[in-house]
Design a protein around this motif. Structure first.
Motif, PDB file in Angstrom:
ATOM      1  N   ARG A  19      64.056 -33.289  23.704  1.00  0.00           N
ATOM      2  CA  ARG A  19      63.457 -32.341  24.631  1.00  0.00           C
ATOM      3  C   ARG A  19      62.275 -31.781  24.159  1.00  0.00           C
ATOM      4  NH1 ARG A  19      69.065 -30.116  23.840  1.00  0.00           N
ATOM      5  NH2 ARG A  19      70.444 -30.990  25.455  1.00  0.00           N
ATOM      6  N   GLU A  20      62.027 -31.516  22.693  1.00  0.00           N
ATOM      7  CA  GLU A  20      60.821 -31.046  22.314  1.00  0.00           C
ATOM      8  C   GLU A  20      59.610 -32.344  22.257  1.00  0.00           C
ATOM      9  OE1 GLU A  20      61.683 -29.620  18.840  1.00  0.00           O
ATOM     10  OE2 GLU A  20      62.277 -27.684  19.331  1.00  0.00           O
ATOM     11  N   GLY A  21      60.106 -33.588  22.533  1.00  0.00           N
ATOM     12  CA  GLY A  21      59.185 -34.629  22.513  1.00  0.00           C
ATOM     13  C   GLY A  21      58.709 -34.766  21.182  1.00  0.00           C
ATOM     14  N   THR A  22      59.476 -34.685  20.123  1.00  0.00           N
ATOM     15  CA  THR A  22      59.033 -34.949  18.729  1.00  0.00           C
ATOM     16  C   THR A  22      59.720 -35.893  18.062  1.00  0.00           C
ATOM     17  OG1 THR A  22      60.561 -33.281  17.817  1.00  0.00           O
ATOM     18  CG2 THR A  22      58.294 -32.655  18.154  1.00  0.00           C
ATOM     19  N   VAL A  23      60.947 -36.396  18.679  1.00  0.00           N
ATOM     20  CA  VAL A  23      61.803 -37.410  18.122  1.00  0.00           C
ATOM     21  C   VAL A  23      61.028 -38.799  17.793  1.00  0.00           C
ATOM     22  CG1 VAL A  23      62.786 -38.463  19.995  1.00  0.00           C
ATOM     23  CG2 VAL A  23      64.300 -38.093  17.854  1.00  0.00           C
ATOM     24  N   GLY A  24      60.393 -39.229  18.600  1.00  0.00           N
ATOM     25  CA  GLY A  24      59.536 -40.605  18.218  1.00  0.00           C
ATOM     26  C   GLY A  24      58.499 -40.519  17.166  1.00  0.00           C
ATOM     27  N   GLN A  25      57.787 -39.222  16.721  1.00  0.00           N
ATOM     28  CA  GLN A  25      57.201 -39.000  15.817  1.00  0.00           C
ATOM     29  C   GLN A  25      57.689 -39.035  14.283  1.00  0.00           C
ATOM     30  OE1 GLN A  25      54.903 -35.354  15.997  1.00  0.00           O
ATOM     31  NE2 GLN A  25      53.800 -35.761  14.061  1.00  0.00           N
ATOM     32  N   VAL A  26      59.055 -38.433  14.452  1.00  0.00           N
ATOM     33  CA  VAL A  26      59.792 -38.237  13.219  1.00  0.00           C
ATOM     34  C   VAL A  26      60.162 -39.539  12.808  1.00  0.00           C
ATOM     35  CG1 VAL A  26      61.843 -37.047  12.463  1.00  0.00           C
ATOM     36  CG2 VAL A  26      60.344 -35.804  13.892  1.00  0.00           C
ATOM     37  N   ILE A  27      61.033 -40.152  13.906  1.00  0.00           N
ATOM     38  CA  ILE A  27      61.465 -41.480  13.418  1.00  0.00           C
ATOM     39  C   ILE A  27      60.159 -42.473  13.121  1.00  0.00           C
ATOM     40  CG2 ILE A  27      62.503 -43.672  14.577  1.00  0.00           C
ATOM     41  CD1 ILE A  27      64.170 -41.849  16.273  1.00  0.00           C
ATOM     42  N   GLY A  28      58.985 -42.576  13.671  1.00  0.00           N
ATOM     43  CA  GLY A  28      58.161 -43.406  13.271  1.00  0.00           C
ATOM     44  C   GLY A  28      57.601 -42.908  11.839  1.00  0.00           C
ATOM     45  N   LYS A  29      57.569 -41.770  11.507  1.00  0.00           N
ATOM     46  CA  LYS A  29      57.291 -41.332   9.943  1.00  0.00           C
ATOM     47  C   LYS A  29      58.169 -41.907   9.174  1.00  0.00           C
ATOM     48  CE  LYS A  29      55.850 -37.213   7.377  1.00  0.00           C
ATOM     49  NZ  LYS A  29      55.574 -35.721   7.224  1.00  0.00           N
ATOM     50  N   ILE A  30      59.488 -41.689   9.387  1.00  0.00           N
ATOM     51  CA  ILE A  30      60.658 -42.077   8.438  1.00  0.00           C
ATOM     52  C   ILE A  30      60.307 -43.661   8.362  1.00  0.00           C
ATOM     53  CG2 ILE A  30      62.859 -42.610   8.144  1.00  0.00           C
ATOM     54  CD1 ILE A  30      63.337 -39.758   9.712  1.00  0.00           C
ATOM     55  N   ALA A  47      78.210 -42.181  19.348  1.00  0.00           N
ATOM     56  CA  ALA A  47      77.002 -41.252  19.035  1.00  0.00           C
ATOM     57  C   ALA A  47      75.506 -42.212  18.874  1.00  0.00           C
ATOM     58  CB  ALA A  47      76.760 -40.445  17.823  1.00  0.00           C
ATOM     59  N   ARG A  48      74.542 -41.786  18.590  1.00  0.00           N
ATOM     60  CA  ARG A  48      73.298 -42.620  18.063  1.00  0.00           C
ATOM     61  C   ARG A  48      73.490 -43.064  16.875  1.00  0.00           C
ATOM     62  NH1 ARG A  48      71.413 -37.714  20.679  1.00  0.00           N
ATOM     63  NH2 ARG A  48      70.512 -37.920  22.682  1.00  0.00           N
ATOM     64  N   GLY A  49      72.942 -44.231  16.488  1.00  0.00           N
ATOM     65  CA  GLY A  49      72.849 -44.726  15.317  1.00  0.00           C
ATOM     66  C   GLY A  49      71.944 -45.657  15.233  1.00  0.00           C
ATOM     67  N   ALA A  50      71.803 -46.392  13.813  1.00  0.00           N
ATOM     68  CA  ALA A  50      70.672 -47.449  13.581  1.00  0.00           C
ATOM     69  C   ALA A  50      71.573 -47.939  12.268  1.00  0.00           C
ATOM     70  CB  ALA A  50      69.375 -46.833  13.338  1.00  0.00           C
ATOM     71  N   VAL A  51      70.851 -49.380  12.235  1.00  0.00           N
ATOM     72  CA  VAL A  51      71.259 -50.158  11.038  1.00  0.00           C
ATOM     73  C   VAL A  51      69.647 -50.531  10.720  1.00  0.00           C
ATOM     74  CG1 VAL A  51      72.295 -52.442  10.107  1.00  0.00           C
ATOM     75  CG2 VAL A  51      73.334 -51.042  11.902  1.00  0.00           C
ATOM     76  N   LEU A  71      67.837 -35.109   5.967  1.00  0.00           N
ATOM     77  CA  LEU A  71      67.059 -33.905   5.836  1.00  0.00           C
ATOM     78  C   LEU A  71      66.744 -33.530   7.499  1.00  0.00           C
ATOM     79  CD1 LEU A  71      65.118 -33.839   2.764  1.00  0.00           C
ATOM     80  CD2 LEU A  71      66.951 -32.637   3.350  1.00  0.00           C
ATOM     81  N   LYS A  72      65.990 -34.640   8.188  1.00  0.00           N
ATOM     82  CA  LYS A  72      65.345 -34.364   9.582  1.00  0.00           C
ATOM     83  C   LYS A  72      66.580 -34.619  10.689  1.00  0.00           C
ATOM     84  CE  LYS A  72      61.670 -33.939   9.925  1.00  0.00           C
ATOM     85  NZ  LYS A  72      61.077 -32.676  10.162  1.00  0.00           N
ATOM     86  N   PHE A  73      67.553 -35.355  10.487  1.00  0.00           N
ATOM     87  CA  PHE A  73      68.650 -35.543  11.739  1.00  0.00           C
ATOM     88  C   PHE A  73      70.126 -35.127  11.077  1.00  0.00           C
ATOM     89  CE2 PHE A  73      65.377 -38.593  12.703  1.00  0.00           C
ATOM     90  CZ  PHE A  73      64.936 -37.972  13.874  1.00  0.00           C
ATOM     91  N   ASN A  74      70.559 -34.567   9.842  1.00  0.00           N
ATOM     92  CA  ASN A  74      71.557 -34.288   9.653  1.00  0.00           C
ATOM     93  C   ASN A  74      72.629 -35.529   9.738  1.00  0.00           C
ATOM     94  OD1 ASN A  74      73.512 -32.610   8.487  1.00  0.00           O
ATOM     95  ND2 ASN A  74      74.342 -31.763  10.355  1.00  0.00           N
TER      96      ASN A  74
END
Length: 101
Positions: A19-30, A47-51, A71-74
């Motif tokens: 909603r804040e538009g920050t998720v892409g930036q956070v994932i990109g940084k990780i 739920a959402r996930g990744a491998v 830390l960022k996504f619990n």
């Protein structure tokens, strides 16, 4: 050593970041920090996930892989050692089979 990092991301705080538009930036940084060989975003238990496929030299690299997701996504993270077919061929299965008859 090649590892699979399996990540389960709860709805919050991810929804808020979307909603804040920050998720892409956070994932990109990780991803920039952990430098994976490959990343696959997918559903995990509804739920959402990744491998994430990573190559590490020793176990001391594991916290740097998992902590950003914690830390960022619990998120919940599971790590598994993964072998290529060549790795399995080097494992000496023939000798192990005769040893453990």
């Amino acid at each position: 050593m090649r590892m699979l990092l399996n990540i389960r991301i709860p709805h919050e705080p991810f929804n808020t970041m979307v909603r804040e538009g920050t998720v892409g930036q956070v994932i990109g940084k990780i991803l920039e920090e952990i430098k994976p060989e490959a990343v696959y975003f997918t559903e995990q238990s509804g739920a959402r996930g990744a491998v994430v496929v990573v190559d590490i030299d020793n176990a001391s690299a594991i916290p740097a892989l998992a902590e950003p997701w914690f830390l960022k996504f619990n998120a919940d993270c599971e790590l598994r050692i993964a072998m290529l077919p060549e790795d399995l061929q080097k494992a000496g299965l023939e000798n192990l089979g005769s040893k453990w008859k």
